[in-house]
Write a protein that holds these residues in place. Structure first.
Motif, short mmCIF file in Angstrom:
data_model
loop_
_atom_site.label_atom_id
_atom_site.label_comp_id
_atom_site.label_asym_id
_atom_site.label_seq_id
_atom_site.Cartn_x
_atom_site.Cartn_y
_atom_site.Cartn_z
N GLU A 53 13.12 11.74 -4.93
CA GLU A 53 13.57 11.64 -3.54
C GLU A 53 13.28 10.25 -2.99
N PRO A 54 14.18 9.72 -2.19
CA PRO A 54 13.88 8.44 -1.55
C PRO A 54 12.72 8.60 -0.57
N VAL A 55 11.89 7.58 -0.49
CA VAL A 55 10.81 7.57 0.48
C VAL A 55 10.99 6.36 1.40
N SER A 56 10.16 6.29 2.41
CA SER A 56 10.36 5.31 3.47
C SER A 56 10.15 3.88 3.02
N GLY A 57 9.36 3.70 1.95
CA GLY A 57 9.03 2.34 1.53
C GLY A 57 7.86 1.75 2.29
N ARG A 58 7.26 2.54 3.16
CA ARG A 58 6.10 2.03 3.90
C ARG A 58 4.82 2.54 3.25
N GLY A 59 3.80 1.70 3.33
CA GLY A 59 2.53 2.08 2.74
C GLY A 59 1.40 1.24 3.30
N PRO A 82 -1.40 -12.01 -7.15
CA PRO A 82 -1.98 -10.82 -6.55
C PRO A 82 -1.41 -9.53 -7.12
N VAL A 83 -2.24 -8.50 -7.18
CA VAL A 83 -1.80 -7.15 -7.53
C VAL A 83 -2.46 -6.20 -6.54
N ALA A 84 -1.75 -5.17 -6.14
CA ALA A 84 -2.32 -4.22 -5.18
C ALA A 84 -1.95 -2.79 -5.53
N GLU A 85 -2.84 -1.88 -5.18
CA GLU A 85 -2.52 -0.45 -5.18
C GLU A 85 -2.01 -0.14 -3.77
N VAL A 86 -0.79 0.35 -3.68
CA VAL A 86 -0.18 0.65 -2.38
C VAL A 86 -0.10 2.16 -2.21
N GLU A 87 -0.73 2.66 -1.17
CA GLU A 87 -0.69 4.09 -0.87
C GLU A 87 0.49 4.35 0.06
N LEU A 88 1.44 5.14 -0.40
CA LEU A 88 2.63 5.39 0.40
C LEU A 88 2.31 6.33 1.55
N VAL A 89 2.99 6.14 2.67
CA VAL A 89 2.68 6.93 3.86
C VAL A 89 3.00 8.40 3.70
N GLU A 90 3.86 8.72 2.72
CA GLU A 90 4.33 10.10 2.57
C GLU A 90 3.23 11.06 2.11
#
Lengths: 134, 398
Positions: A53-59, A82-90
């Motif tokens: 499913e598509p998600v918002s892309g925000r995190g 840089p590298v990051a772990e991005v936690e999605l808002v969903e």
């Protein structure tokens, strides 16, 4: 040559969505939990009915690091990066890894808001990346 | 209170070690296995069990048996071992392989098992990746299409844990440095170690703090140095152990609840939850509590794992790990010595072998200048918090 992912049966929907500038995450149709990496079974309920499913892309940045010594030959040419772990808002602890550029002259911060964009890494493949939200 | 042990380590052997592949890995594995058997006062005719986890812990490792890896079958054939139990274990660390052998002798599947582990340090550089095509899901969440595509390395995964830990708890980095300075001091007495043999220099706090970053916030001396070497253990039942030449290191309990993260990233809080769960299981199986622990050897492939394990085992408060390590209680002579072996950081990247070796030696009363008095409960945990193998050793079978 810049590294690029090789889609497989599990990951093809994720990477082809990226080619359409869509961030799509696997989601169980039974229990509605998202998971990444995509799997053949739902890690929350064991279900077998999974889709993307598509998600918002925000995190938000969950953690980050600046890599000074790459293992990959192509990344050695551009280190440090840089590298990051991005936690999605969903969903809590639903994480993607990406290269998030720090603010000019500054540092990344845990909790900083980010938004997805897509980077072309080969003729045929774009990959999700994240930038600090405006 | 403690459960009755069902197995014991009765012999330990170590090969020569080198910085790179200066001797064939099979020769080093053979050295270690023969040394362990002799240390136990046994002969090859007594050995009827063999196990190892051959896979090397870095990307691009070759798999030529005897050169890049050493299989259980290779050692079995070469030494003419008449095995009833012989296993190549798919396990991230030798801690898990040792647990397999403990279980095998406890079940009567074999009488005397030798567990060995050989680590390779290739001439061409460690984990170097050339192909731009990043396929697969990697191993242990440290490589593959969702990781390598972005240039993250195995070091980066541990760095993620440390970065978030630093932000959440605000510890003094110098405290971890002080622990590592002392760790290097211990390393210079670890007879099988790289630093003692090749670079017997102390580490200063200034050098530690100023060293170059590898993947921030991990710096050079937060990371272990790849080496080429092997070690081995002989495991048997407590009943047989009593007839052998060494005081046994009885195994009061073990825990290996889950495999490495293969399908996701290293996230601090979930990793710590898994570590705490391992601790709970280990204590329950061994029949002990945190207050019974007399000394610990915690995996330190990256320095951050040591305070994380200390917290996961309930041996200090949440966020207090750095301070606890800098405290005198964590030194030999203190009330809870940490990493008496000096670990991977002191010996070289032997992937948990030093930890298991001294955890057992301490219980056997053989640690010499490192000996902790009254080492009744000697705990070793190999692996990062989400992928641990825990063992409790003791001079007492129950």
């Amino acid at each position: 040559m810049r590294p690029y992912p090789v889609p497989d049966l599990l990951s093809e929907p994720f990477w082809s969505a990226a080619n359409r500038s869509v961030l799509a995450i696997q989601r169980c149709r039974s229990c509605r939990r998202y998971q990444h990496y995509p799997q053949m079974l739902c890690s929350a309920c064991g279900g077998t009915d999974l889709g993307f499913e598509p998600v918002s892309g925000r995190g938000r940045i969950f953690s980050w690091s600046i890599v000074h010594e790459a293992r990959h030959e192509a990344f050695r040419a551009i280190q440090p990066y840089p590298v990051a772990e991005v936690e999605l808002v969903e969903q809590a602890e639903l994480v993607l890894l990406a290269n998030v550029e720090p603010p000019p002259g500054g540092r990344l911060a845990i909790g900083a808001e980010v938004e997805v964009f897509f980077e072309q890494v080969s003729e045929s493949q774009a990959i999700p990346q994240f930038r600090l939200a405006a | 209170m403690a459960r009755k042990a069902k197995a014991a380590v009765v012999g330990i052997g170590h090969s020569r070690i080198f910085r790179r592949a200066e001797a064939p890995l099979a020769h080093l594995a053979r050295e270690a296995v023969l040394a362990a058997i002799a240390d136990a006062g046994l002969t090859t005719a007594d050995i009827d069990g063999v196990a190892t986890n051959p896979a090397q812990p870095f990307e691009g490792a070759g798999a030529i048996d005897g050169l890049d890896i050493v299989s259980a079958g290779l050692i079995r054939e070469a030494l003419g071992l008449d095995t009833r139990w012989c296993q190549n274990v798919l396990a991230s660390t030798v801690g898990k392989t040792l647990i397999h052998a403990v279980n095998a002798v406890a079940a009567g599947a074999c009488r005397h098992a030798v567990v060995f582990r050989a680590l390779a340090s290739p001439d061409g550089g460690y984990g170097h990746v050339v192909s731009p095509a990043i396929a697969g899901q990697g191993a242990g969440g440290t490589s593959g299409q969702y990781v390598g595509t972005y240039g993250a390395t195995p070091v980066t995964m541990a760095a993620f844990l440390m970065q978030r830990y630093l932000a959440l708890y605000g510890p003094q980095r110098e405290d971890l440095g002080r622990f590592l300075v002392e760790n290097r001091r211990l390393a210079l007495d670890w007879e099988w170690g790289y630093w003692r043999q090749y670079r017997p220099e102390p580490l200063t706090l200034e050098t530690y703090m100023a060293a170059r970053e590898i993947s921030s916030p991990l710096r050079l001396y937060d990371c272990d140095l790849p080496v080429h070497g092997a070690a081995a253990f002989v495991v048997t039942t407590p009943e047989r152990a009593r007839d052998l030449r060494r005081n046994p290191a009885y195994v009061l309990g073990t825990a290996t609840p889950k495999p490495a993260i293969d399908n996701g990233y290293w996230l601090l809080e979930p990793c710590m939850a898994e570590g705490r769960r391992l601790a709970q299981i280990l204590y329950e199986v061994a029949g002990i509590a945190a207050g019974d622990v007399r000394l610990v050897n915690f995996y330190d492939g990256f320095s951050i794992f040591v305070p994380l394990w200390l917290e996961a085992l309930g041996l200090c408060g949440e966020g207090q790990g750095f301070a606890a390590l800098a405290d005198a209680r964590s030194r030999i002579g203190g009330s809870l010595p940490v990493n008496t072996s000096s670990g991977n950081l002191g010996a070289g990247r032997l992937h948990g072998l030093p930890h298991l070796i001294d955890a057992a030696l301490q219980a056997m009363g053989r640690s010499g200048a490192r000996q902790v008095g009254n080492a009744d409960v000697s705990v070793a945990v190999v692996g990062p918090p989400h992928d641990g193998a825990g063992l409790v050793f003791s001079p007492h079978a129950s």
